[in-house]
Write a protein that holds these residues in place. Structure first.
Motif, short mmCIF file in Angstrom:
data_model
loop_
_atom_site.label_atom_id
_atom_site.label_comp_id
_atom_site.label_asym_id
_atom_site.label_seq_id
_atom_site.Cartn_x
_atom_site.Cartn_y
_atom_site.Cartn_z
N ALA A 1 0.84 -1.19 0.00
CA ALA A 1 0.00 0.00 0.00
C ALA A 1 0.88 1.25 0.00
O ALA A 1 1.85 1.32 0.78
CB ALA A 1 -0.93 0.01 1.21
N PRO A 2 0.61 2.23 -0.85
CA PRO A 2 1.49 3.42 -0.98
C PRO A 2 1.30 4.42 0.14
O PRO A 2 0.91 5.56 -0.07
CB PRO A 2 1.07 3.99 -2.34
CG PRO A 2 -0.37 3.63 -2.47
CD PRO A 2 -0.51 2.27 -1.83
N PHE A 3 1.58 3.98 1.38
CA PHE A 3 1.43 4.90 2.52
C PHE A 3 2.41 6.06 2.46
O PHE A 3 2.18 7.10 3.05
CB PHE A 3 1.61 4.13 3.84
CG PHE A 3 0.54 3.12 4.10
CD1 PHE A 3 -0.77 3.52 4.30
CD2 PHE A 3 0.84 1.77 4.16
CE1 PHE A 3 -1.77 2.60 4.55
CE2 PHE A 3 -0.15 0.84 4.40
CZ PHE A 3 -1.46 1.26 4.59
N GLN A 4 3.53 5.86 1.72
CA GLN A 4 4.50 6.95 1.65
C GLN A 4 3.95 8.15 0.90
O GLN A 4 4.53 9.24 0.97
CB GLN A 4 5.79 6.46 0.97
CG GLN A 4 5.65 6.15 -0.51
CD GLN A 4 5.21 4.72 -0.75
OE1 GLN A 4 4.72 4.08 0.16
NE2 GLN A 4 5.39 4.23 -1.96
N LEU B 1 1.55 9.81 1.74
CA LEU B 1 1.05 10.76 2.72
C LEU B 1 2.09 11.78 3.14
O LEU B 1 1.74 12.88 3.57
CB LEU B 1 0.54 10.00 3.96
CG LEU B 1 -0.62 9.02 3.72
CD1 LEU B 1 -0.93 8.26 5.00
CD2 LEU B 1 -1.85 9.75 3.20
N TRP B 2 3.38 11.43 3.05
CA TRP B 2 4.42 12.35 3.51
C TRP B 2 5.51 12.60 2.47
O TRP B 2 6.47 13.29 2.75
CB TRP B 2 5.06 11.83 4.79
CG TRP B 2 5.66 10.45 4.65
CD1 TRP B 2 6.85 10.11 4.06
CD2 TRP B 2 5.07 9.23 5.10
NE1 TRP B 2 7.05 8.76 4.12
CE2 TRP B 2 5.97 8.19 4.76
CE3 TRP B 2 3.88 8.91 5.76
CZ2 TRP B 2 5.70 6.85 5.04
CZ3 TRP B 2 3.63 7.58 6.05
CH2 TRP B 2 4.52 6.57 5.69
N ARG B 3 5.37 12.07 1.27
CA ARG B 3 6.39 12.33 0.27
C ARG B 3 6.24 13.76 -0.27
O ARG B 3 5.15 14.35 -0.19
CB ARG B 3 6.26 11.35 -0.89
CG ARG B 3 5.09 11.62 -1.81
CD ARG B 3 5.09 10.71 -3.01
NE ARG B 3 4.04 11.09 -3.95
CZ ARG B 3 3.83 10.47 -5.10
NH1 ARG B 3 4.58 9.44 -5.45
NH2 ARG B 3 2.87 10.88 -5.90
N PRO B 4 7.31 14.35 -0.83
CA PRO B 4 7.20 15.70 -1.41
C PRO B 4 6.26 15.71 -2.60
O PRO B 4 6.02 14.68 -3.25
CB PRO B 4 8.65 16.01 -1.83
CG PRO B 4 9.49 15.07 -1.05
CD PRO B 4 8.68 13.84 -0.84
N TYR B 5 5.72 16.89 -2.88
CA TYR B 5 4.86 17.02 -4.04
C TYR B 5 5.66 16.80 -5.32
O TYR B 5 6.84 17.16 -5.42
CB TYR B 5 4.23 18.41 -4.08
CG TYR B 5 3.21 18.64 -2.99
CD1 TYR B 5 1.96 18.04 -3.05
CD2 TYR B 5 3.50 19.45 -1.90
CE1 TYR B 5 1.03 18.25 -2.04
CE2 TYR B 5 2.58 19.67 -0.90
CZ TYR B 5 1.33 19.06 -0.98
OH TYR B 5 0.41 19.26 0.01
#
Length: 255
Positions: free
Chosen positions: A206-209, A211-215
């Motif tokens: 699941a791509p939970f990253q 939520l906090w990765r840069p735009y």
């Protein structure tokens, strides 16, 4: 037979589940995917996929509450057995129906859409049969078991489940459970065995990253050109080449 079905078989399925995922990630990392078929058909997918996945999340949450939390704990915080069963039937029935309807839409889509059906492997077909059986049996246990039956799974199946992870399961607890609970557990064990070799591995990706990765920044190209440099005829000259090589390459390009 009780030790075989309710001790040996579950531990074998758990071992295959864990080792199988390690093997799949180690030797088939690029195959660790859902093999998305959205490009072939999206209308049914847009309806069935959210119903199935969100319904399944509530179903899993209900399993966690019913299996992990002992009956004495809920009673200690003031939740009576009647209130617990009412909540389990109401929320569990809605979640189960959404999951079943969503799964039916996805299976219908996969069977009637030619490219999607051709992309379905034999392992996935077996997975769909086992998954459907587990969900339907679980729904019947939730509704019929709580409404018509007098079996309290929190004093039987739940206790066995917690004992299983403490490595001291009592097989008699499962032997005393109704047949639908036994079939539900055995089909779940079979599903866990085949899980690592199907598209279900995407559950652990699941791509939970997100939520906090840069735009991700997108910039337009005002010139409307595909490349960053002007198109030129022939080869571009290398900065590391010798002067005589550059001169020779220039004459060759003009010829």
């Amino acid at each position: 037979m009780g030790v075989l079905l309710w001790v040996i078989v579950p531990y074998i399925s758990l071992a295959v589940f864990v080792v199988g995922h390690f093997w799949r990630f180690r030797y088939d990392k690029f195959g660790w995917t859902t093999r998305s078929s959205q490009m072939y058909e999206s209308k049914l997918l847009r309806i069935g996929s959210p119903m199935f996945h969100f319904g399944l999340l509530f179903v899993i949450g209900g399993h966690i509450i019913g299996l992990v939390i002992p009956k004495s704990w809920t009673e200690a915080v003031g939740i009576s057995q009647e209130a617990y069963h009412l909540l389990a039937v109401s929320v569990g029935a809605v979640a189960g129906v959404c999951t079943v309807v969503g799964m039916a839409i996805l299976i219908y889509r996969r069977r009637t859409t030619g490219p999607v059906f051709l992309a379905t492997t034999n392992n996935d077909k077996i997975m769909y049969v086992l998954l459907a059986g587990v969900i339907l049996l679980g729904l019947s246990n939730t509704v019929l078991g709580n409404v018509l039956g007098n079996y309290d799974y929190r004093e039987g199946v739940s206790v066995w489940w917690r004992q299983f992870f403490s490595f001291r399961p009592d097989p008699t607890l499962m032997e005393q459970a109704p047949l639908t609970f036994q079939l539900h557990t055995l089909m779940a064990c079979a599903l866990f065995v085949i899980w690592p070799f199907t598209r279900l591995v995407h559950v652990f990706s699941a791509p939970f990253q997100y939520l906090w990765r840069p735009y991700v920044v997108y910039r337009s190209n005002p010139d409307g050109r595909l490349g960053a440099t002007d198109a030129r005829r022939g080869w571009e000259r290398s900065e590391l080449s010798r002067p005589e090589d550059r001169a020779e390459g220039s004459h060759s390009s003009r010829r």
